[in-house]
Design a protein around this motif. Structure first.
Motif, PDB file in Angstrom:
ATOM      1  N   LEU A 215       0.820  -1.213   0.000  1.00 35.36           N
ATOM      2  CA  LEU A 215       0.000   0.000   0.000  1.00 35.36           C
ATOM      3  C   LEU A 215       0.852   1.260   0.000  1.00 35.36           C
ATOM      4  CD1 LEU A 215      -2.870  -0.864   2.477  1.00 35.36           C
ATOM      5  CD2 LEU A 215      -2.983  -0.703  -0.003  1.00 35.36           C
ATOM      6  N   LEU A 216       2.009   1.203   0.679  1.00 34.12           N
ATOM      7  CA  LEU A 216       2.799   2.416   0.834  1.00 34.12           C
ATOM      8  C   LEU A 216       3.798   2.630  -0.297  1.00 34.12           C
ATOM      9  CD1 LEU A 216       3.445   2.615   4.659  1.00 34.12           C
ATOM     10  CD2 LEU A 216       1.691   3.699   3.265  1.00 34.12           C
ATOM     11  N   ARG A 217       3.932   1.613  -1.178  1.00 31.86           N
ATOM     12  CA  ARG A 217       4.892   1.776  -2.250  1.00 31.86           C
ATOM     13  C   ARG A 217       4.390   2.849  -3.210  1.00 31.86           C
ATOM     14  NH1 ARG A 217       4.922  -3.085  -4.859  1.00 31.86           N
ATOM     15  NH2 ARG A 217       5.993  -3.997  -3.085  1.00 31.86           N
ATOM     16  N   GLY A 218       5.153   3.915  -3.336  1.00 28.05           N
ATOM     17  CA  GLY A 218       4.732   5.003  -4.216  1.00 28.05           C
ATOM     18  C   GLY A 218       5.376   4.869  -5.578  1.00 28.05           C
ATOM     19  N   GLU A 219       5.186   5.852  -6.407  1.00 29.43           N
ATOM     20  CA  GLU A 219       5.812   5.846  -7.725  1.00 29.43           C
ATOM     21  C   GLU A 219       6.957   6.837  -7.726  1.00 29.43           C
ATOM     22  OE1 GLU A 219       2.884   6.606 -10.669  1.00 29.43           O
ATOM     23  OE2 GLU A 219       2.167   4.534 -10.647  1.00 29.43           O
ATOM     24  N   GLY A 220       8.007   6.545  -8.511  1.00 29.62           N
ATOM     25  CA  GLY A 220       9.119   7.467  -8.647  1.00 29.62           C
ATOM     26  C   GLY A 220      10.133   7.341  -7.536  1.00 29.62           C
ATOM     27  N   SER A 221      11.023   8.340  -7.469  1.00 28.22           N
ATOM     28  CA  SER A 221      12.081   8.257  -6.477  1.00 28.22           C
ATOM     29  C   SER A 221      12.415   9.632  -5.918  1.00 28.22           C
ATOM     30  CB  SER A 221      13.320   7.584  -7.062  1.00 28.22           C
ATOM     31  OG  SER A 221      13.470   7.933  -8.416  1.00 28.22           O
ATOM     32  N   VAL A 222      13.168   9.587  -4.830  1.00 26.74           N
ATOM     33  CA  VAL A 222      13.670  10.794  -4.203  1.00 26.74           C
ATOM     34  C   VAL A 222      15.195  10.687  -4.221  1.00 26.74           C
ATOM     35  CG1 VAL A 222      13.779  12.139  -2.080  1.00 26.74           C
ATOM     36  CG2 VAL A 222      11.655  10.956  -2.716  1.00 26.74           C
ATOM     37  N   ALA A 223      15.876  11.745  -4.648  1.00 26.30           N
ATOM     38  CA  ALA A 223      17.340  11.675  -4.719  1.00 26.30           C
ATOM     39  C   ALA A 223      17.949  12.959  -4.178  1.00 26.30           C
ATOM     40  CB  ALA A 223      17.776  11.455  -6.162  1.00 26.30           C
ATOM     41  N   ARG A 224      19.140  12.819  -3.649  1.00 22.69           N
ATOM     42  CA  ARG A 224      19.948  13.991  -3.286  1.00 22.69           C
ATOM     43  C   ARG A 224      21.309  13.814  -3.919  1.00 22.69           C
ATOM     44  NH1 ARG A 224      17.869  16.857   1.274  1.00 22.69           N
ATOM     45  NH2 ARG A 224      16.138  15.683   2.186  1.00 22.69           N
ATOM     46  N   ALA A 225      21.845  14.911  -4.380  1.00 18.92           N
ATOM     47  CA  ALA A 225      23.171  14.844  -5.008  1.00 18.92           C
ATOM     48  C   ALA A 225      24.013  15.989  -4.477  1.00 18.92           C
ATOM     49  CB  ALA A 225      23.050  14.946  -6.522  1.00 18.92           C
ATOM     50  N   ALA A 226      25.338  15.824  -4.596  1.00 24.37           N
ATOM     51  CA  ALA A 226      26.234  16.901  -4.174  1.00 24.37           C
ATOM     52  C   ALA A 226      25.889  18.165  -4.956  1.00 24.37           C
ATOM     53  CB  ALA A 226      27.688  16.487  -4.410  1.00 24.37           C
ATOM     54  N   ASP A 227      25.579  17.976  -6.226  1.00 22.91           N
ATOM     55  CA  ASP A 227      25.156  19.096  -7.054  1.00 22.91           C
ATOM     56  C   ASP A 227      23.756  18.819  -7.586  1.00 22.91           C
ATOM     57  OD1 ASP A 227      24.742  21.115  -8.826  1.00 22.91           O
ATOM     58  OD2 ASP A 227      26.682  20.888  -9.879  1.00 22.91           O
ATOM     59  N   ALA A 228      22.755  19.281  -6.853  1.00 26.88           N
ATOM     60  CA  ALA A 228      21.371  18.967  -7.185  1.00 26.88           C
ATOM     61  C   ALA A 228      20.984  19.562  -8.538  1.00 26.88           C
ATOM     62  CB  ALA A 228      20.442  19.480  -6.085  1.00 26.88           C
ATOM     63  N   ARG A 229      21.483  20.782  -8.828  1.00 24.88           N
ATOM     64  CA  ARG A 229      21.145  21.447 -10.099  1.00 24.88           C
ATOM     65  C   ARG A 229      21.631  20.617 -11.281  1.00 24.88           C
ATOM     66  NH1 ARG A 229      17.100  24.632  -9.948  1.00 24.88           N
ATOM     67  NH2 ARG A 229      16.912  25.083  -7.729  1.00 24.88           N
ATOM     68  N   ALA A 230      22.859  20.085 -11.155  1.00 21.98           N
ATOM     69  CA  ALA A 230      23.438  19.291 -12.235  1.00 21.98           C
ATOM     70  C   ALA A 230      22.619  18.026 -12.472  1.00 21.98           C
ATOM     71  CB  ALA A 230      24.882  18.928 -11.899  1.00 21.98           C
ATOM     72  N   LEU A 231      22.186  17.402 -11.379  1.00 21.43           N
ATOM     73  CA  LEU A 231      21.372  16.190 -11.507  1.00 21.43           C
ATOM     74  C   LEU A 231      20.038  16.518 -12.183  1.00 21.43           C
ATOM     75  CD1 LEU A 231      21.037  13.161 -10.927  1.00 21.43           C
ATOM     76  CD2 LEU A 231      20.077  13.770  -8.698  1.00 21.43           C
ATOM     77  N   LEU A 232      19.470  17.656 -11.813  1.00 24.56           N
ATOM     78  CA  LEU A 232      18.206  18.084 -12.415  1.00 24.56           C
ATOM     79  C   LEU A 232      18.368  18.252 -13.923  1.00 24.56           C
ATOM     80  CD1 LEU A 232      15.258  19.105 -11.685  1.00 24.56           C
ATOM     81  CD2 LEU A 232      16.217  21.410 -11.759  1.00 24.56           C
ATOM     82  N   ARG A 233      19.444  18.923 -14.322  1.00 28.84           N
ATOM     83  CA  ARG A 233      19.688  19.137 -15.758  1.00 28.84           C
ATOM     84  C   ARG A 233      19.901  17.802 -16.463  1.00 28.84           C
ATOM     85  NH1 ARG A 233      22.734  23.489 -13.836  1.00 28.84           N
ATOM     86  NH2 ARG A 233      24.664  22.306 -14.016  1.00 28.84           N
ATOM     87  N   ALA A 234      20.652  16.911 -15.821  1.00 25.87           N
ATOM     88  CA  ALA A 234      20.924  15.604 -16.428  1.00 25.87           C
ATOM     89  C   ALA A 234      19.632  14.821 -16.644  1.00 25.87           C
ATOM     90  CB  ALA A 234      21.881  14.811 -15.532  1.00 25.87           C
ATOM     91  N   LEU A 235      18.734  14.854 -15.642  1.00 25.51           N
ATOM     92  CA  LEU A 235      17.460  14.129 -15.760  1.00 25.51           C
ATOM     93  C   LEU A 235      16.611  14.743 -16.867  1.00 25.51           C
ATOM     94  CD1 LEU A 235      16.570  13.461 -12.019  1.00 25.51           C
ATOM     95  CD2 LEU A 235      16.883  11.714 -13.784  1.00 25.51           C
ATOM     96  N   HIS A 236      16.559  16.061 -16.905  1.00 24.09           N
ATOM     97  CA  HIS A 236      15.799  16.728 -17.958  1.00 24.09           C
ATOM     98  C   HIS A 236      16.347  16.350 -19.331  1.00 24.09           C
ATOM     99  CE1 HIS A 236      14.048  20.102 -15.204  1.00 24.09           C
ATOM    100  NE2 HIS A 236      13.312  18.989 -15.204  1.00 24.09           N
ATOM    101  N   ALA A 237      17.701  16.349 -19.442  1.00 28.19           N
ATOM    102  CA  ALA A 237      18.341  16.015 -20.709  1.00 28.19           C
ATOM    103  C   ALA A 237      17.996  14.599 -21.148  1.00 28.19           C
ATOM    104  CB  ALA A 237      19.862  16.172 -20.577  1.00 28.19           C
ATOM    105  N   SER A 238      17.793  13.700 -20.147  1.00 35.70           N
ATOM    106  CA  SER A 238      17.445  12.309 -20.472  1.00 35.70           C
ATOM    107  C   SER A 238      15.936  12.145 -20.674  1.00 35.70           C
ATOM    108  CB  SER A 238      17.904  11.373 -19.353  1.00 35.70           C
ATOM    109  OG  SER A 238      19.238  11.644 -19.020  1.00 35.70           O
ATOM    110  N   GLY A 239      15.214  13.238 -20.611  1.00 35.99           N
ATOM    111  CA  GLY A 239      13.773  13.182 -20.879  1.00 35.99           C
ATOM    112  C   GLY A 239      12.917  12.843 -19.676  1.00 35.99           C
ATOM    113  N   HIS A 240      13.426  13.043 -18.454  1.00 34.10           N
ATOM    114  CA  HIS A 240      12.634  12.760 -17.253  1.00 34.10           C
ATOM    115  C   HIS A 240      12.246  14.047 -16.562  1.00 34.10           C
ATOM    116  CE1 HIS A 240      13.513   8.543 -17.702  1.00 34.10           C
ATOM    117  NE2 HIS A 240      14.817   8.816 -17.766  1.00 34.10           N
TER     118      HIS A 240
END
Lengths: 302, 265
Positions: A215-240
């Motif tokens: 019941l508690l299993r949700g969709e998607g994930s939560v992540a933290r990175a040393a450089d959160a902005r860079a990870l955000l750009r990388a995900l966007h670039a990969s179409g997520h």
């Protein structure tokens, strides 16, 4: 095991419990959740035969409660810890249960020790007990016959944090020993920690049921990175699609495996990566939204 | 903690052994007197008995210091206290909400009520025997003080009818407990039935000659008084039985139905 099959109860034109079916398995703690007046207590009273169902049956290990020759040694019940004669001592209340069930008298002292009531407290009249002490006494009364099934209505009510921890350990231990535990609560955090299975009702109907994990299993994930902005750009670039929350964590609909791969490809160091969980509270409010008193009022005002 | 919850009781317990009625009766007897109110009600039976005896010695004329006088003086207050014990033993399950536990430990409510009725009758008979003994002591002490002759004028048959009369009072309490299931409500109704109703019947009988003839057949209090006032005639026994059917058995059956069908909350 408690089997509830198509259980209903109507009062005149009011439907308190509406065709409820579920199973509380042995070896597991089943949390019975719902807003006030959802029908939790009525359902529990029907299980133990204090209220006659309008339709359906409730059985314990295949037998109706009223057919159990000595119910106290099969099923430990606590429906309302305050429902005790104020002028009777705690020890006498345990003594009455012990004598009715025909279990040895020493069980009284064993239960007092188990629920951490001192001898002096046990000799006081229940009218002077705090709610937490009554809950402890109620649990002692439920366990005195050494039953295999427990039915508890709001057992954590009125307990202090240490008491809640104690209750949680006790119930976990009982279920791990093969016992069946059915407990109702609106203390969501407690249920989230202790329950293996969850049954949620609103306005007398089951709105969802299943194992807590599923019941508690949700969709998607939560992540933290040393450089959160860079990870955000990388995900966007990969179409997520992804967003950064105010506390710097990044939430995305992509599964953790996808996020991990993207991070490796872009050589980004992750500090945290986990599957998103929908909290029980969110689920509770969402699923019972049209049965909640407060939202009902809002709707009528609007 | 772990060991306590998991260890089965040393002597193996037969989980399929039903609870014998005698055990339920013993539990109900225990419940009558292990509360503060229950304890003082029991104590009041003894206190009232002693006070009535002392009062009789002090107040009654010397020639009336007989066993019968003592027995009557002690018996009367008991007819008030015994029904209260019977009422509270039943209504407490609702007023104090102990029924939640009682009726889950013994999920057959009729059985619980039978046990309560037996327990009340046991207490009633024990109380009457105590009254008899206190009466004997009072008679011996009283006549010794006054220097009059000992008079034993209470026959076994007479004692028997007094016991029957007192038990009818007590069972009226049991009936009201089942019918009303609320302590103040049942207590008030009991006093209305035993104090107000007979007065109304008396007024009615005084004004309506026709009713005066019918009265012993409908006035339970009047019919019961025959049992306390010496050997009742056959007709009087009939009147006792008729009023008991009307004011005791029929409402008790209705009350039993209420108890069995009602929801315990």
């Amino acid at each position: 095991m408690i089997t509830i099959d198509n259980l209903s109860r109507t009062y005149g034109s009011t439907v308190a419990v509406d065709h409820v079916s579920f199973v509380a398995e042995a070896g597991r703690v089943t949390g019975f959740l719902g807003p006030n007046g959802a029908g939790k207590s009525t359902t529990m009273r029907m299980i133990v035969g204090l209220t006659q169902p309008t339709t359906g049956t409730a059985t314990i290990a295949g037998r109706r409660f009223a057919d159990l020759p000595n119910p106290g040694v099969e099923v430990g019940v606590m429906l309302d810890a305050s429902a005790q004669h104020a002028g009777r001592t705690g020890r006498e209340i345990l003594g009455i249960a012990q004598q009715t069930m025909g279990v040895p008298a020493r069980r009284v002292d064993e239960m007092l020790e188990l629920v951490s009531l001192t001898s002096a407290e046990a000799d006081r009249r229940v009218g002077n007990y705090s709610l937490g002490m009554r809950q402890r006494l109620g649990v002692g009364t439920a366990l005195i016959g050494n039953p295999r099934v427990l039915v508890l209505d709001e057992p954590a009510n009125g307990l202090d944090p240490a008491g809640i921890r104690w209750m949680r350990d006790l119930l976990r231990d009982f279920a791990d020993g093969g016992g069946t535990v059915l407990l109702s609560s609106h203390l969501l955090r407690e249920v989230e920690i202790i329950a293996d299975d969850i049954v949620m009702i609103g306005q007398g109907r089951i709105v969802c049921q299943g194992s807590k994990a599923s019941l508690l299993r949700g969709e998607g994930s939560v992540a933290r990175a040393a450089d959160a902005r860079a990870l955000l750009r990388a995900l966007h670039a990969s179409g997520h699609d992804a967003t950064v929350t105010s506390d710097g964590a990044l939430t995305t609909a992509a599964e953790p495996s996808v996020v991990g791969r993207v991070a490796v490809e872009h050589q980004l160091a992750l500090t945290e990566l986990r599957a998103a969980e929908s909290g029980l509270e969110d689920m509770f409010l969402e699923l019972t939204a049209n049965t909640q008193r407060d939202t009902r009022r809002e709707r009528t005002v609007a | 903690m772990t060991t306590l919850t998991r260890t089965p009781p040393a002597q193996a317990l037969d989980r399929d052994a039903p609870i014998p009625l005698a055990r339920v009766v013993r539990v109900e007897l225990r419940k009558m007197f292990n509360t503060r109110s229950g304890f003082w009600l029991l104590a009041s039976l003894v206190i009232v008995g002693v006070l009535a005896t002392v009062g009789t010695i002090l107040v009654a004329p010397d020639d009336q210091l007989t066993h019968n006088t003592f027995a009557a003086a002690i018996g009367f207050p008991m007819t008030i206290v015994l029904p209260i014990i019977a009422i509270l033993s039943i209504t407490g399950e609702w007023s104090q909400r102990t029924g939640l536990t009682t009726f889950t430990l013994v999920p057959h409510r009729g059985r619980v009520l039978v046990a309560k009725t037996i327990a009340s009758v046991v207490v009633g008979i024990a109380a009457m025997l105590v009254a008899l003994v206190v009466g004997v002591v009072g008679n011996v002490v009283g006549t010794t003080i006054s220097g009059t002759d000992l008079v034993w004028d209470l026959s076994a048959a007479q004692f028997g009818t007094i016991v029957v009369g007192s038990l009818l009072c007590l069972l009226t309490g049991t009936m009201l407990g089942m019918l009303i299931r609320n302590s103040p409500g049942a207590l008030v109704t009991y006093f209305v039935m035993t104090l107000v109703l007979p007065t109304l019947f008396g007024i009615l009988a005084a004004n309506q000659a026709d009713f005066a003839d019918v009265r012993p057949w409908v006035d339970a209090e009047l019919a019961r008084s025959f049992l306390f006032e010496g050997p009742p005639t056959g007709e009087q026994w009939g009147q006792v039985a008729t009023t008991a059917l009307l004011w005791l058995v029929l409402p008790a059956l209705v009350g039993l139905r209420f108890v069995v069908r009602s929801e315990v909350k």
